[in-house]
Design a protein around this motif. Structure first.
Motif, PDB file in Angstrom:
ATOM      1  N   THR A 105      -3.721  32.229 -26.624  1.00 32.89           N
ATOM      2  CA  THR A 105      -4.883  31.733 -25.876  1.00 32.89           C
ATOM      3  C   THR A 105      -5.250  30.310 -26.263  1.00 32.89           C
ATOM      4  N   ASP A 106      -5.268  30.018 -27.573  1.00 31.61           N
ATOM      5  CA  ASP A 106      -5.649  28.685 -28.033  1.00 31.61           C
ATOM      6  C   ASP A 106      -4.672  27.619 -27.538  1.00 31.61           C
ATOM      7  N   GLU A 107      -3.383  27.944 -27.593  1.00 31.28           N
ATOM      8  CA  GLU A 107      -2.355  26.991 -27.156  1.00 31.28           C
ATOM      9  C   GLU A 107      -2.479  26.719 -25.662  1.00 31.28           C
ATOM     10  N   TYR A 108      -2.707  27.780 -24.899  1.00 32.59           N
ATOM     11  CA  TYR A 108      -2.867  27.644 -23.452  1.00 32.59           C
ATOM     12  C   TYR A 108      -4.079  26.775 -23.122  1.00 32.59           C
ATOM     13  N   GLU A 109      -5.223  27.078 -23.737  1.00 29.72           N
ATOM     14  CA  GLU A 109      -6.454  26.355 -23.448  1.00 29.72           C
ATOM     15  C   GLU A 109      -6.343  24.879 -23.853  1.00 29.72           C
ATOM     16  N   GLU A 110      -5.719  24.623 -25.000  1.00 29.27           N
ATOM     17  CA  GLU A 110      -5.573  23.250 -25.484  1.00 29.27           C
ATOM     18  C   GLU A 110      -4.678  22.434 -24.546  1.00 29.27           C
ATOM     19  N   THR A 111      -3.565  23.034 -24.121  1.00 28.42           N
ATOM     20  CA  THR A 111      -2.639  22.339 -23.224  1.00 28.42           C
ATOM     21  C   THR A 111      -3.292  22.081 -21.871  1.00 28.42           C
ATOM     22  N   LYS A 112      -4.038  23.066 -21.388  1.00 26.51           N
ATOM     23  CA  LYS A 112      -4.706  22.889 -20.102  1.00 26.51           C
ATOM     24  C   LYS A 112      -5.780  21.803 -20.201  1.00 26.51           C
TER      25      LYS A 112
ATOM     26  N   THR B  18       0.833  -1.206   0.000  1.00 23.82           N
ATOM     27  CA  THR B  18       0.000   0.000   0.000  1.00 23.82           C
ATOM     28  C   THR B  18       0.866   1.255   0.000  1.00 23.82           C
ATOM     29  N   SER B  19       1.940   1.221   0.793  1.00 25.58           N
ATOM     30  CA  SER B  19       2.854   2.361   0.875  1.00 25.58           C
ATOM     31  C   SER B  19       3.520   2.625  -0.480  1.00 25.58           C
ATOM     32  N   LYS B  20       3.950   1.554  -1.158  1.00 27.12           N
ATOM     33  CA  LYS B  20       4.588   1.710  -2.469  1.00 27.12           C
ATOM     34  C   LYS B  20       3.592   2.243  -3.498  1.00 27.12           C
ATOM     35  N   LEU B  21       2.375   1.696  -3.455  1.00 27.98           N
ATOM     36  CA  LEU B  21       1.343   2.150  -4.385  1.00 27.98           C
ATOM     37  C   LEU B  21       1.052   3.629  -4.166  1.00 27.98           C
ATOM     38  N   LYS B  22       0.903   4.014  -2.905  1.00 26.24           N
ATOM     39  CA  LYS B  22       0.615   5.414  -2.586  1.00 26.24           C
ATOM     40  C   LYS B  22       1.741   6.322  -3.074  1.00 26.24           C
ATOM     41  N   GLN B  23       2.992   5.876  -2.888  1.00 34.36           N
ATOM     42  CA  GLN B  23       4.132   6.668  -3.338  1.00 34.36           C
ATOM     43  C   GLN B  23       4.125   6.835  -4.857  1.00 34.36           C
ATOM     44  N   ASN B  24       3.835   5.750  -5.576  1.00 36.20           N
ATOM     45  CA  ASN B  24       3.782   5.818  -7.035  1.00 36.20           C
ATOM     46  C   ASN B  24       2.684   6.761  -7.513  1.00 36.20           C
ATOM     47  N   LEU B  25       1.529   6.686  -6.860  1.00 35.61           N
ATOM     48  CA  LEU B  25       0.418   7.552  -7.233  1.00 35.61           C
ATOM     49  C   LEU B  25       0.733   9.017  -6.949  1.00 35.61           C
ATOM     50  N   GLU B  26       1.389   9.265  -5.807  1.00 36.42           N
ATOM     51  CA  GLU B  26       1.761  10.641  -5.469  1.00 36.42           C
ATOM     52  C   GLU B  26       2.758  11.202  -6.485  1.00 36.42           C
ATOM     53  N   GLU B  27       3.668  10.349  -6.957  1.00 33.08           N
ATOM     54  CA  GLU B  27       4.639  10.792  -7.962  1.00 33.08           C
ATOM     55  C   GLU B  27       3.939  11.140  -9.274  1.00 33.08           C
ATOM     56  N   GLN B  28       2.949  10.315  -9.664  1.00 38.33           N
ATOM     57  CA  GLN B  28       2.182  10.608 -10.879  1.00 38.33           C
ATOM     58  C   GLN B  28       1.427  11.927 -10.731  1.00 38.33           C
ATOM     59  N   LEU B  29       0.812  12.116  -9.555  1.00 34.95           N
ATOM     60  CA  LEU B  29       0.074  13.354  -9.312  1.00 34.95           C
ATOM     61  C   LEU B  29       1.013  14.553  -9.315  1.00 34.95           C
ATOM     62  N   ASP B  30       2.192  14.395  -8.723  1.00 37.81           N
ATOM     63  CA  ASP B  30       3.176  15.483  -8.701  1.00 37.81           C
ATOM     64  C   ASP B  30       3.537  15.918 -10.121  1.00 37.81           C
ATOM     65  N   ARG B  31       3.701  14.932 -11.008  1.00 36.74           N
ATOM     66  CA  ARG B  31       4.055  15.257 -12.396  1.00 36.74           C
ATOM     67  C   ARG B  31       2.939  16.064 -13.074  1.00 36.74           C
ATOM     68  N   LEU B  32       1.700  15.649 -12.831  1.00 40.50           N
ATOM     69  CA  LEU B  32       0.568  16.361 -13.433  1.00 40.50           C
ATOM     70  C   LEU B  32       0.418  17.760 -12.844  1.00 40.50           C
ATOM     71  N   MET B  33       0.637  17.887 -11.541  1.00 39.22           N
ATOM     72  CA  MET B  33       0.565  19.199 -10.910  1.00 39.22           C
ATOM     73  C   MET B  33       1.690  20.108 -11.408  1.00 39.22           C
ATOM     74  N   GLN B  34       2.866  19.506 -11.674  1.00 36.29           N
ATOM     75  CA  GLN B  34       3.970  20.298 -12.196  1.00 36.29           C
ATOM     76  C   GLN B  34       3.647  20.792 -13.598  1.00 36.29           C
ATOM     77  N   GLN B  35       2.963  19.940 -14.395  1.00 38.81           N
ATOM     78  CA  GLN B  35       2.525  20.363 -15.723  1.00 38.81           C
ATOM     79  C   GLN B  35       1.624  21.583 -15.629  1.00 38.81           C
ATOM     80  N   LEU B  36       0.656  21.538 -14.698  1.00 35.82           N
ATOM     81  CA  LEU B  36      -0.259  22.667 -14.535  1.00 35.82           C
ATOM     82  C   LEU B  36       0.486  23.914 -14.079  1.00 35.82           C
ATOM     83  N   GLN B  37       1.426  23.726 -13.147  1.00 33.24           N
ATOM     84  CA  GLN B  37       2.176  24.870 -12.626  1.00 33.24           C
ATOM     85  C   GLN B  37       3.036  25.497 -13.720  1.00 33.24           C
ATOM     86  N   ASP B  38       3.714  24.641 -14.491  1.00 30.80           N
ATOM     87  CA  ASP B  38       4.552  25.146 -15.586  1.00 30.80           C
ATOM     88  C   ASP B  38       3.697  25.897 -16.607  1.00 30.80           C
TER      89      ASP B  38
END
Length: 211
Positions: free
Chosen positions: A60-67, A30-50
């Motif tokens: 505008t179109d490029e921003y909206e499409e990427t988001k 469970t701990s390993k699974l949670k860690q893997n999921l958190e890493e995946q979420l971190d990557r997606l959150m970093q995409q949004l932040q970037d």
């Protein structure tokens, strides 16, 4: 350890040892699974932040499409998370906060990647620290009022969802400043078990971004 091995432990009168070993292995997995999921979420959150940091450099179109693409990835991640949690109460306990945070992001109730990340990881202390830093930045003019209000509403909502007690002033601030989407998110997600309702709201908001 398979079921047959576990039965053997019970037959030999050493069920306690067998249960402890199984529980230990289950906890590790469970701990390993949670860690893997958190890493995946971190990557997606970093995409949004970037994306937000580079917003001025994109049309505008490029921003909206990427988001939109990132939100769709979050939606797919949420579907996978829901399947993983299905029928497993241990995982429901461990990952319910993550699921709710992802749903907040998909529905656009929350727009701040770092707040979503801390919400998902159940970090009320760090959320309060961020809020204190925002209070200071507002006072010295480093943070504009509109952004402060948006992020403070997100943080206070996350804290309430994590079972933290808010002051009367914070409750009043939340009531006065929560937008329609956030209020709807708050309403349908009062119970962590109401994931389907929250997902319905999230799906509606994702569809709106496509139009």
């Amino acid at each position: 350890m398979n079921n047959l091995a576990f039965v053997k432990f019970v037959t030999l009168g050493t069920s306690t040892v067998g249960e402890i070993k199984m529980a230990s292995r289950g906890k590790t997995e469970t701990s390993k699974l949670k860690q893997n999921l958190e890493e995946q979420l971190d990557r997606l959150m970093q995409q949004l932040q970037d994306l937000e940091e580079c917003r001025e450099e994109l049309d505008t179109d490029e921003y909206e499409e990427t988001k939109k693409e990132t939100l769709e990835q979050l939606s797919e991640f949420n579907d996978s998370l829901k399947k993983i949690m299905s029928g497993n109460m241990t995982l429901v306990d461990e990952l319910s906060g993550m699921q709710l945070a992802i749903q907040a992001a998909i529905s656009q109730a929350f727009k701040t990647p770092e707040v979503i990340r801390l919400f998902a990881k159940k970090q009320p202390g760090q959320l309060r620290t961020r809020l204190a830093e925002m209070d200071r930045d507002l006072m010295v003019g480093k943070l504009e009022r509109g952004l402060y209000t948006q992020q403070k509403v997100e943080i206070l909502t996350a804290l309430r969802k994590l079972g933290e007690k808010l002051t009367a002033d914070d409750e009043a601030f939340l009531s006065a400043n929560a937008g329609a989407i956030l209020s709807q998110f708050e309403k349908v997600s009062t119970d962590l078990g109401s994931g389907d309702k929250v997902l319905a709201l999230a799906s509606f908001e994702v569809e709106k971004t496509k139009k």
